[in-house]
Write a protein that holds these residues in place. Sequence first.
Motif, PDB file in Angstrom:
ATOM      1  N   VAL A 157      37.530 -33.180-132.210  1.00 53.27           N
ATOM      2  CA  VAL A 157      36.298 -33.041-132.974  1.00 53.27           C
ATOM      3  C   VAL A 157      36.660 -32.268-134.237  1.00 53.27           C
ATOM      4  O   VAL A 157      37.278 -31.199-134.155  1.00 53.27           O
ATOM      5  CB  VAL A 157      35.211 -32.308-132.186  1.00 53.27           C
ATOM      6  CG1 VAL A 157      33.959 -32.136-133.046  1.00 53.27           C
ATOM      7  CG2 VAL A 157      34.879 -33.064-130.906  1.00 53.27           C
ATOM      8  N   TYR A 158      36.292 -32.812-135.370  1.00 55.21           N
ATOM      9  CA  TYR A 158      36.616 -32.202-136.660  1.00 55.21           C
ATOM     10  C   TYR A 158      35.379 -31.505-137.221  1.00 55.21           C
ATOM     11  O   TYR A 158      34.298 -32.106-137.285  1.00 55.21           O
ATOM     12  CB  TYR A 158      37.125 -33.254-137.631  1.00 55.21           C
ATOM     13  CG  TYR A 158      38.550 -33.668-137.347  1.00 55.21           C
ATOM     14  CD1 TYR A 158      38.859 -34.433-136.222  1.00 55.21           C
ATOM     15  CD2 TYR A 158      39.591 -33.276-138.184  1.00 55.21           C
ATOM     16  CE1 TYR A 158      40.168 -34.798-135.940  1.00 55.21           C
ATOM     17  CE2 TYR A 158      40.902 -33.634-137.908  1.00 55.21           C
ATOM     18  CZ  TYR A 158      41.186 -34.400-136.793  1.00 55.21           C
ATOM     19  OH  TYR A 158      42.493 -34.755-136.513  1.00 55.21           O
ATOM     20  N   TYR A 159      35.572 -30.248-137.635  1.00 52.27           N
ATOM     21  CA  TYR A 159      34.490 -29.432-138.149  1.00 52.27           C
ATOM     22  C   TYR A 159      34.753 -29.045-139.596  1.00 52.27           C
ATOM     23  O   TYR A 159      35.880 -28.686-139.960  1.00 52.27           O
ATOM     24  CB  TYR A 159      34.342 -28.153-137.331  1.00 52.27           C
ATOM     25  CG  TYR A 159      33.983 -28.369-135.892  1.00 52.27           C
ATOM     26  CD1 TYR A 159      34.974 -28.453-134.919  1.00 52.27           C
ATOM     27  CD2 TYR A 159      32.652 -28.467-135.489  1.00 52.27           C
ATOM     28  CE1 TYR A 159      34.661 -28.649-133.588  1.00 52.27           C
ATOM     29  CE2 TYR A 159      32.320 -28.658-134.164  1.00 52.27           C
ATOM     30  CZ  TYR A 159      33.321 -28.748-133.221  1.00 52.27           C
ATOM     31  OH  TYR A 159      33.005 -28.931-131.890  1.00 52.27           O
ATOM     32  N   CYS A 160      33.690 -29.060-140.372  1.00 51.19           N
ATOM     33  CA  CYS A 160      33.720 -28.563-141.734  1.00 51.19           C
ATOM     34  C   CYS A 160      33.155 -27.135-141.719  1.00 51.19           C
ATOM     35  O   CYS A 160      32.225 -26.853-140.949  1.00 51.19           O
ATOM     36  CB  CYS A 160      32.866 -29.475-142.608  1.00 51.19           C
ATOM     37  SG  CYS A 160      32.644 -28.947-144.296  1.00 51.19           S
ATOM     38  N   ALA A 161      33.689 -26.262-142.561  1.00 44.40           N
ATOM     39  CA  ALA A 161      33.227 -24.880-142.572  1.00 44.40           C
ATOM     40  C   ALA A 161      33.330 -24.293-143.977  1.00 44.40           C
ATOM     41  O   ALA A 161      34.122 -24.767-144.799  1.00 44.40           O
ATOM     42  CB  ALA A 161      34.051 -24.052-141.595  1.00 44.40           C
ATOM     43  N   VAL A 162      32.539 -23.253-144.205  1.00 42.74           N
ATOM     44  CA  VAL A 162      32.525 -22.563-145.491  1.00 42.74           C
ATOM     45  C   VAL A 162      32.951 -21.120-145.308  1.00 42.74           C
ATOM     46  O   VAL A 162      32.411 -20.423-144.443  1.00 42.74           O
ATOM     47  CB  VAL A 162      31.114 -22.570-146.119  1.00 42.74           C
ATOM     48  CG1 VAL A 162      31.096 -21.741-147.402  1.00 42.74           C
ATOM     49  CG2 VAL A 162      30.661 -23.976-146.397  1.00 42.74           C
ATOM     50  N   SER A 163      33.884 -20.687-146.136  1.00 46.28           N
ATOM     51  CA  SER A 163      34.257 -19.277-146.193  1.00 46.28           C
ATOM     52  C   SER A 163      33.598 -18.706-147.448  1.00 46.28           C
ATOM     53  O   SER A 163      34.029 -18.985-148.574  1.00 46.28           O
ATOM     54  CB  SER A 163      35.771 -19.136-146.268  1.00 46.28           C
ATOM     55  OG  SER A 163      36.149 -17.786-146.392  1.00 46.28           O
ATOM     56  N   VAL A 164      32.513 -17.943-147.248  1.00 47.16           N
ATOM     57  CA  VAL A 164      31.742 -17.436-148.375  1.00 47.16           C
ATOM     58  C   VAL A 164      32.563 -16.424-149.168  1.00 47.16           C
ATOM     59  O   VAL A 164      33.041 -15.427-148.610  1.00 47.16           O
ATOM     60  CB  VAL A 164      30.438 -16.792-147.885  1.00 47.16           C
ATOM     61  CG1 VAL A 164      29.690 -16.140-149.040  1.00 47.16           C
ATOM     62  CG2 VAL A 164      29.561 -17.839-147.200  1.00 47.16           C
TER      63      VAL A 164
END
Length: 128
Positions: free
Chosen positions: A93-100
């Motif tokens: 499962v591939y997840y997208c994420a944000v590092s603020v």
Amino acid sequence: QVQLVESGGGLVQAGDSLRLSCAASGRTFSGDTMGWFRQAPGKELEFVAAIRWSGGRTYSTDSVKGRFTISRDNAKNTVYLQMNSLKPEDTAVYYCAVSVDGGSSYYTPRSRREYNYWGQGTQVTVSS
């Protein structure tokens, strides 16, 4: 509120290609780093690649270098993961994420704890 919506996963054969998309909304991402992670069954979450929104600095893990390419489209607020020469071990499962406000011209966040927002994930299955 920040929303990340992944798409583009599916079932493919070894050697095929897929392009994952992550549509981002809810904040100005110009100072952030966008990342892709993956989690295979029974395994821990693994960093795959990341791109700094401003400047476009990229980083990818060794196992995908030369096969996966991360990119972004500023106008569409979308990050892509082009995956070529897929292998069965890429199944996850591939997840997208944000590092603020994460990352800089010389550093790319690569650990889970450095990322603040996550998408729901998209399944990629590669058959042999």
